[in-house]
Scaffold this active site. Structure first.
Site, short mmCIF file in Angstrom:
data_model
loop_
_atom_site.label_atom_id
_atom_site.label_comp_id
_atom_site.label_asym_id
_atom_site.label_seq_id
_atom_site.Cartn_x
_atom_site.Cartn_y
_atom_site.Cartn_z
N SER A 30 -0.89 14.20 -13.49
CA SER A 30 -1.89 14.26 -14.26
C SER A 30 -2.05 15.59 -14.98
CB SER A 30 -3.01 13.80 -13.51
OG SER A 30 -4.46 14.14 -14.34
N ASP A 76 0.99 -1.27 -0.11
CA ASP A 76 0.16 0.16 0.17
C ASP A 76 1.06 1.21 -0.20
OD1 ASP A 76 -1.53 2.06 0.52
OD2 ASP A 76 -2.91 1.08 2.13
N LYS A 120 -2.67 15.80 -7.33
CA LYS A 120 -1.76 15.76 -8.27
C LYS A 120 -0.97 17.04 -8.52
CE LYS A 120 -2.51 11.68 -9.91
NZ LYS A 120 -1.55 10.45 -10.08
N TYR A 171 -8.53 15.16 -6.21
CA TYR A 171 -7.76 14.75 -7.30
C TYR A 171 -6.84 15.70 -7.69
CZ TYR A 171 -6.06 11.59 -11.08
OH TYR A 171 -5.17 10.96 -12.26
#
Ligand SMILES: NC(=O)c1ccc[n+]([C@@H]2O[C@H](COP(=O)([O-])OP(=O)(O)OC[C@H]3O[C@@H](n4cnc5c(N)ncnc54)[C@H](O)[C@@H]3O)[C@@H](O)[C@H]2O)c1
Length: 262
Positions: free
Chosen positions: A145, A65, A162, A158
């Site tokens: 991203s 993980d 990023k 998100y």
């Protein structure tokens, strides 16, 4: 046709059980590298190792993980035991988060950033420490991203994670470059991996046509007019991991069909 030669090089790729990470691992294997996979899914990781097997190098995996530095420490030790040294580290493991800006709970936000941001933070820490100790340079590539290039209306957490990865890539690059170690990032656009299926599941209403929704989201964002592929991300990663990219330090390469141009 593969134009890169990574014979004698050892690469470690997180998230290589699926999607972009898997495509990266396969391209490295095809180009002659030995590859170590780190993934939270043992089945995915074993599948990637089996698929690389036909290339005749050395491959293995650790179930990790990436939000847990202890797990990553075990993974680096496993790869170092198997290969002797680690030349290339690619941090690709990641998840999506579709929760609304106001509604997301502290636990959801923390878990997301622990994976998408801290996974890359710990991965780079260990990569840098390992490569400096070994000597002889190295390459680190973070999969960020285009969503980290700007704020997002629908996917703010998100974008936040990023953006952190992009900033972190630069800080690592400053510390790495004097040791002949390059740290850079690739910013993918839209690739229809299992991660995208999770986005469509969350965004699509009951009975919605997912393919139509995907097409609409893609076309509204992408001048190229088509989705990109894992292989196209891998080409960028292999380039940044090669000697051709020795002078590229702390950069982020958009591979996104033109959805972002800066
Ligand atoms: N698919 C896209 O369009 C796209 C676009 C931009 C950026 N990205 C980024 O690319 C990376 C790979 O995404 P993908 O589309 O290949 O997704 P994917 O779901 O196909 O693959 C992600 C892999 O990471 C693994 N993983 C998830 N959580 C983990 C954890 N905590 N520890 C270790 N492994 C874990 C999963 O088991 C899986 O094998 C991610 O960082 C993602 O944010 C993807």
């Amino acid at each position: 046709m593969m134009v890169f030669d990574f014979s004698g090089k050892n690469a470690l790729v997180t998230g290589a059980g699926s999607g972009i990470g898997r495509a990266v691992a396969l391209q490295f294997a095809e180009a002659g590298a030995n590859v170590w996979v780190g993934d939270i899914s043992g089945d995915n990781a074993a599948g990637a190792v089996a698929e690389m097997g036909r290339h005749g190098g050395s491959y293995g995996f650790t179930v990790v993980d990436v939000s847990r530095k202890d797990d990553l420490t075990v993974m680096f030790a496993g790869a170092a035991r198997a290969f002797g040294r680690i030349d290339i580290v690619v941090n690709s493991a990641g998840v999506f988060m579709t929760r609304h800006l106001i509604e997301a709970t502290p636990e959801e936000i923390k878990r997301h950033l622990d994976i998408n941001l801290m996974g890359a933070v710990y991965g780079c820490q260990l990569a840098l420490e390992t490569m400096i100790r070994q000597g002889g340079g190295g390459k680190i590539v973070n999969i960020a991203s285009v969503g980290g290039r700007h704020g997002e209306l629908d996917f703010p957490y998100y974008a936040l994670g990023k953006a952190g990865v992009l900033n972190w890539t630069q800080s690592v690059a400053y510390n790495a470059a004097p040791h002949g170690i390059n740290c850079n990032a690739v910013c993918p656009g839209i690739i229809r991996t299992p991660m995208w299926e999770s986005i469509l599941e969350a965004v699509a209403g009951e009975g919605a046509d997912r393919d139509a929704l995907f097409d609409e989201m893609l076309k509204s964002r992408t001048p190229l007019g088509r989705a990109q592929t894992g292989e196209e991300m891998a080409y960028a990663v292999l380039f940044l991991s090669s000697g051709y990219a020795d002078a590229i330090v702390g950069q982020a390469l958009n591979v996104c069909g033109g959805s972002v141009m800066s």
